[in-house]
Design a protein around this motif. Structure first.
Motif, PDB file in Angstrom:
ATOM      1  N   THR A 107       5.459  34.183   2.852  1.00  0.00           N
ATOM      2  CA  THR A 107       5.731  34.757   4.163  1.00  0.00           C
ATOM      3  C   THR A 107       7.229  34.928   4.360  1.00  0.00           C
ATOM      4  O   THR A 107       7.992  33.980   4.163  1.00  0.00           O
ATOM      5  N   PRO A 108       7.698  36.104   4.736  1.00  0.00           N
ATOM      6  CA  PRO A 108       9.138  36.302   4.922  1.00  0.00           C
ATOM      7  C   PRO A 108       9.651  35.539   6.131  1.00  0.00           C
ATOM      8  O   PRO A 108       8.931  35.301   7.091  1.00  0.00           O
ATOM      9  N   GLY A 109      10.901  35.150   6.076  1.00  0.00           N
ATOM     10  CA  GLY A 109      11.528  34.494   7.206  1.00  0.00           C
ATOM     11  C   GLY A 109      11.264  33.011   7.309  1.00  0.00           C
ATOM     12  O   GLY A 109      11.744  32.349   8.214  1.00  0.00           O
ATOM     13  N   GLU A 110      10.483  32.451   6.366  1.00  0.00           N
ATOM     14  CA  GLU A 110      10.191  31.026   6.410  1.00  0.00           C
ATOM     15  C   GLU A 110      11.410  30.211   5.996  1.00  0.00           C
ATOM     16  O   GLU A 110      12.229  30.649   5.180  1.00  0.00           O
ATOM     17  N   ASP A 111      11.528  29.020   6.554  1.00  0.00           N
ATOM     18  CA  ASP A 111      12.554  28.065   6.119  1.00  0.00           C
ATOM     19  C   ASP A 111      12.030  27.371   4.873  1.00  0.00           C
ATOM     20  O   ASP A 111      11.167  26.502   4.959  1.00  0.00           O
ATOM     21  N   HIS A 112      12.508  27.788   3.722  1.00  0.00           N
ATOM     22  CA  HIS A 112      12.017  27.224   2.472  1.00  0.00           C
ATOM     23  C   HIS A 112      12.813  25.995   2.036  1.00  0.00           C
ATOM     24  O   HIS A 112      12.682  25.536   0.909  1.00  0.00           O
ATOM     25  N   LEU A 113      13.634  25.473   2.923  1.00  0.00           N
ATOM     26  CA  LEU A 113      14.503  24.368   2.535  1.00  0.00           C
ATOM     27  C   LEU A 113      13.812  23.020   2.632  1.00  0.00           C
ATOM     28  O   LEU A 113      14.030  22.136   1.812  1.00  0.00           O
ATOM     29  N   SER A 114      12.982  22.816   3.638  1.00  0.00           N
ATOM     30  CA  SER A 114      12.355  21.506   3.811  1.00  0.00           C
ATOM     31  C   SER A 114      10.988  21.698   4.459  1.00  0.00           C
ATOM     32  O   SER A 114      10.859  21.616   5.676  1.00  0.00           O
ATOM     33  N   SER A 115      10.005  21.969   3.630  1.00  0.00           N
ATOM     34  CA  SER A 115       8.668  22.158   4.154  1.00  0.00           C
ATOM     35  C   SER A 115       7.667  22.025   3.031  1.00  0.00           C
ATOM     36  O   SER A 115       8.029  21.999   1.849  1.00  0.00           O
ATOM     37  N   PHE A 116       6.391  21.921   3.396  1.00  0.00           N
ATOM     38  CA  PHE A 116       5.294  21.941   2.447  1.00  0.00           C
ATOM     39  C   PHE A 116       4.682  23.343   2.445  1.00  0.00           C
ATOM     40  O   PHE A 116       4.691  24.037   3.460  1.00  0.00           O
ATOM     41  N   TYR A 117       4.117  23.735   1.314  1.00  0.00           N
ATOM     42  CA  TYR A 117       3.447  25.023   1.212  1.00  0.00           C
ATOM     43  C   TYR A 117       2.257  24.897   0.273  1.00  0.00           C
ATOM     44  O   TYR A 117       2.240  24.052  -0.635  1.00  0.00           O
ATOM     45  N   ASN A 118       1.284  25.756   0.493  1.00  0.00           N
ATOM     46  CA  ASN A 118       0.208  25.873  -0.471  1.00  0.00           C
ATOM     47  C   ASN A 118       0.745  26.633  -1.681  1.00  0.00           C
ATOM     48  O   ASN A 118       1.537  27.559  -1.537  1.00  0.00           O
ATOM     49  N   MET A 119       0.311  26.242  -2.861  1.00  0.00           N
ATOM     50  CA  MET A 119       0.826  26.858  -4.078  1.00  0.00           C
ATOM     51  C   MET A 119       0.128  28.188  -4.327  1.00  0.00           C
ATOM     52  O   MET A 119      -1.082  28.257  -4.504  1.00  0.00           O
ATOM     53  N   ALA A 120       0.907  29.261  -4.323  1.00  0.00           N
ATOM     54  CA  ALA A 120       0.384  30.584  -4.645  1.00  0.00           C
ATOM     55  C   ALA A 120       0.520  30.810  -6.144  1.00  0.00           C
ATOM     56  O   ALA A 120       1.540  30.477  -6.750  1.00  0.00           O
ATOM     57  N   GLN A 121      -0.527  31.375  -6.743  1.00  0.00           N
ATOM     58  CA  GLN A 121      -0.525  31.642  -8.180  1.00  0.00           C
ATOM     59  C   GLN A 121      -1.007  33.056  -8.461  1.00  0.00           C
ATOM     60  O   GLN A 121      -1.841  33.585  -7.725  1.00  0.00           O
ATOM     61  N   HIS A 122      -0.491  33.650  -9.551  1.00  0.00           N
ATOM     62  CA  HIS A 122      -0.970  34.988  -9.891  1.00  0.00           C
ATOM     63  C   HIS A 122      -2.260  34.870 -10.714  1.00  0.00           C
ATOM     64  O   HIS A 122      -2.296  34.927 -11.929  1.00  0.00           O
ATOM     65  N   GLY A 123      -3.330  34.661  -9.967  1.00  0.00           N
ATOM     66  CA  GLY A 123      -4.670  34.547 -10.533  1.00  0.00           C
ATOM     67  C   GLY A 123      -5.684  34.711  -9.420  1.00  0.00           C
ATOM     68  O   GLY A 123      -5.328  34.803  -8.237  1.00  0.00           O
ATOM     69  N   ASP A 124      -6.966  34.744  -9.793  1.00  0.00           N
ATOM     70  CA  ASP A 124      -7.988  34.896  -8.771  1.00  0.00           C
ATOM     71  C   ASP A 124      -8.549  33.537  -8.363  1.00  0.00           C
ATOM     72  O   ASP A 124      -8.122  32.494  -8.875  1.00  0.00           O
ATOM     73  N   ALA A 125      -9.511  33.546  -7.440  1.00  0.00           N
ATOM     74  CA  ALA A 125     -10.050  32.304  -6.896  1.00  0.00           C
ATOM     75  C   ALA A 125     -10.796  31.484  -7.945  1.00  0.00           C
ATOM     76  O   ALA A 125     -11.014  30.287  -7.755  1.00  0.00           O
ATOM     77  N   ARG A 126     -11.193  32.096  -9.047  1.00  0.00           N
ATOM     78  CA  ARG A 126     -11.886  31.396 -10.131  1.00  0.00           C
ATOM     79  C   ARG A 126     -10.926  30.882 -11.187  1.00  0.00           C
ATOM     80  O   ARG A 126     -11.363  30.345 -12.211  1.00  0.00           O
ATOM     81  N   GLY A 127      -9.624  31.053 -10.955  1.00  0.00           N
ATOM     82  CA  GLY A 127      -8.644  30.538 -11.893  1.00  0.00           C
ATOM     83  C   GLY A 127      -8.355  31.442 -13.068  1.00  0.00           C
ATOM     84  O   GLY A 127      -7.730  31.022 -14.042  1.00  0.00           O
ATOM     85  N   ARG A 128      -8.767  32.691 -12.980  1.00  0.00           N
ATOM     86  CA  ARG A 128      -8.482  33.635 -14.055  1.00  0.00           C
ATOM     87  C   ARG A 128      -7.113  34.277 -13.832  1.00  0.00           C
ATOM     88  O   ARG A 128      -6.815  34.760 -12.746  1.00  0.00           O
ATOM     89  N   ARG A 129      -6.317  34.290 -14.862  1.00  0.00           N
ATOM     90  CA  ARG A 129      -4.938  34.770 -14.792  1.00  0.00           C
ATOM     91  C   ARG A 129      -4.886  36.264 -14.486  1.00  0.00           C
ATOM     92  O   ARG A 129      -5.647  37.057 -15.048  1.00  0.00           O
ATOM     93  N   SER A 130      -3.986  36.642 -13.600  1.00  0.00           N
ATOM     94  CA  SER A 130      -3.678  38.048 -13.354  1.00  0.00           C
ATOM     95  C   SER A 130      -2.265  38.281 -13.862  1.00  0.00           C
ATOM     96  O   SER A 130      -1.331  37.607 -13.440  1.00  0.00           O
ATOM     97  N   SER A 131      -2.101  39.232 -14.767  1.00  0.00           N
ATOM     98  CA  SER A 131      -0.820  39.376 -15.449  1.00  0.00           C
ATOM     99  C   SER A 131      -0.558  40.827 -15.808  1.00  0.00           C
ATOM    100  O   SER A 131      -1.434  41.691 -15.664  1.00  0.00           O
ATOM    101  N   PRO A 132       0.646  41.120 -16.315  1.00  0.00           N
ATOM    102  CA  PRO A 132       0.903  42.472 -16.802  1.00  0.00           C
ATOM    103  C   PRO A 132      -0.094  42.935 -17.848  1.00  0.00           C
ATOM    104  O   PRO A 132      -0.360  44.128 -17.976  1.00  0.00           O
TER     105      PRO A 132
END
Length: 519
Positions: A210-235
């Motif tokens: 999310t743009p504008g977030e304070d990324h200095l001191s916070s928790f976040y959910n880990m975003a990954q380049h893959g689908d909900a089943r854990g399959r990699r999405s890549s070039p």
């Protein structure tokens, strides 16, 4: 190193009347990773005939690569790794203290990384705009390239985000309902970082993209380049989707093809890529996208780089460009690692070497520390010979400038993590710490002892800046704001910046999207 076809690539403006009998394309892109792969696909989708050259093979159908959970195995797979061993300093005695003295594939590093996605801060984008005078780099403008790239799987239906790269988040429901040692540790970390421990379940679901977030001191959910089943999405997926599309986009893929150099007409007023006796021509440009190690190596083998270094290996100097291969930087990484009296969850990550990571059983626990803004960026990638199959000499020169301050900040992070662990509960405690302060008594090491341990065992895997973008009057700037290599024509290069979000009307001016992870 793996066997491969050796080729010399050339960038030439060729008219239809005198077009040679060689294979000719509008663009030649060297390297199919997060920088080159999507860029080549987008150029083809924009109607330009494009050759994508990859030194490795296609392993995208193998579960070791297409399932994100297998990233450690993929990172160790000899079929795709380059084995570029690195140094951390110029001090031989210091190097001997490092405990771990002992990739090429379609899709590049995105095929064996952990898939973690994040964004640079607005200041980083705006700094590039400021030094180059190119306002298109400003953070507000750069946001659209993420939107063009991501296929966001966790936002509400109808949200913006319609690209090719699937991005999902992990299940964090345990933070709301679990009664594990990790829950107690998470709440304590929130308290120690001035966040509300009662709100941790909500905090760990925050969107880090999310743009504008304070990324200095916070928790976040880990975003990954893959689908909900854990399959990699890549070039790899995007390249093959482009090749298979019924629109018959003009993309050609050359696998197992090792680029040796780009050739130029040195008699031109400005050195201009013209041709070679091999079979590939480019009407418009060659774009070298070989990563932070390979891109400067290819440029130097082509005669672009520090003159003294090139002359040492009898490489004719096309352009004396001192910054090629210099300015190598990375974030420092370390971890607090311990064994509990019962399972806590987690694994030990203390670096990357053949066979990583060590496994100490179910009771191991670790928290990683990443110093994302180190004050020292003094590393280099330098040739050891004129042989393109000889890995270059890579030296990060960690902590060379203001290293004491960087180390102090890492020790502070270790102390913070260690303090949070002390609430894990009697079933787990005491932890028997292995690194950076061995023993069962929290804080039984001095700051100096911890700093010394971290200094000698710090690692990294996000190398950057060996083909740096810079101002016109910066002698060490390799590229201008549009990735054009200075001093020559028809040649661009990328390394750490991901140039994969190209619109049809900007096909000759690729833009970066976000930082990537490499190992």
């Amino acid at each position: 190193m793996r066997s491969a076809i050796w080729v010399s690539l050339l960038a030439a403006v060729v008219s239809a009347a005198d077009e040679p009998e060689y294979e000719t394309y509008d663009y030649i892109v060297v390297g199919s990773g997060p920088g080159g792969g999507p860029l080549a696909a987008n150029l083809a989708r924009a109607g330009y005939s494009t050759l994508l050259v990859e030194a490795g093979d296609d392993h995208g159908s193998l579960s070791v690569y297409n399932e994100l959970s297998n990233f450690n195995v993929a990172g160790n797979d000899e079929r795709s790794r380059w084995d570029f061993f690195v140094k951390h300093s110029d001090d031989p005695e210091r190097e001997l203290k490092y405990e771990r003295l002992t990739a090429a594939t379609l899709g590049g590093c995105a095929m064996h990384n952990a898939g973690v996605c994040s964004l640079p801060s607005a200041d980083e984008w705006n700094w590039i705009a400021e030094i180059t005078g190119d306002a298109t780099w400003e953070s507000d403008n750069m946001r659209k390239y993420l939107i063009q790239t991501e296929k966001n799987l966790y936002m509400p239906e109808g949200s913006e985000g319609h690209g090719w790269m699937s991005i999902s988040t992990s299940d964090s429901s345990w933070a709301a309902s679990g009664d594990w040692p990790a829950n107690s540790i998470l709440a304590e970390l929130a308290e120690l970082t001035d966040q509300d421990p009662e709100q941790v379940a909500d905090l760990v679901n925050k969107d880090i993209l999310t743009p504008g977030e304070d990324h200095l001191s916070s928790f976040y959910n880990m975003a990954q380049h893959g689908d909900a089943r854990g399959r990699r999405s890549s070039p790899n997926n995007y390249i093959k989707a482009t090749l298979a599309d019924e629109a018959n986009y003009p993309l050609t893929l050359a696998l197992n093809t090792l680029v040796t150099k780009v050739l130029f007409d040195e008699d031109a007023e400005t050195p201009t890529a013209i041709g070679t006796t091999t079979r590939f021509y480019a009407r418009r440009e060659v774009i070298v996208s070989g990563g932070a190690f390979n891109s400067p190596q290819i440029l130097k083998l082509s005669g672009i780089g520090p003159a003294a270094e090139l002359e040492e290996f009898d490489i004719p100097v096309v352009v004396d460009l001192p910054g090629v291969g210099e300015n190598l930087g990375d974030n420092y990484e370390g971890s607090v690692v311990a064994l509990g009296q019962a399972p806590t969850g987690g694994s030990r990550i203390t670096g990357f070497w053949p066979g990583f990571p060590d496994d100490y059983g179910a009771n191991q626990y670790s928290c990683a520390m990443v110093h994302t803004n180190p004050k020292s960026q003094a590393g280099s990638v330098r040739l050891v010979s004129a042989d393109p199959q000889d890995a270059p000499d890579v030296n990060f020169r960690f902590f060379e400038h203001e290293g004491d301050q960087d180390l102090l900040e890492l020790v502070e992070a270790a102390n913070l993590l260690r303090e949070s662990w002390q609430v894990a509960g009697d079933e787990v405690l005491p932890y028997d710490e292995m690194h950076p302060c061995p023993g069962t008594s929290a804080g039984n090491c001095t700051i100096a002892e911890q700093a010394d341990m971290i200094k000698h065992q710090a690692y990294s895997h996000h190398a950057t800046s060996t083909c740096a973008i810079g101002a016109d009057d910066d002698v060490n700037a390799v590229l201008d704001s549009k990735f054009r290599v200075r001093g020559v024509k028809n040649l661009r290069a990328t390394e750490e910046i991901v140039a994969d979000a190209v619109k049809a009307d900007e096909a000759s001016e690729p833009k970066p999207k976000c930082k990537r992870h490499i190992k």
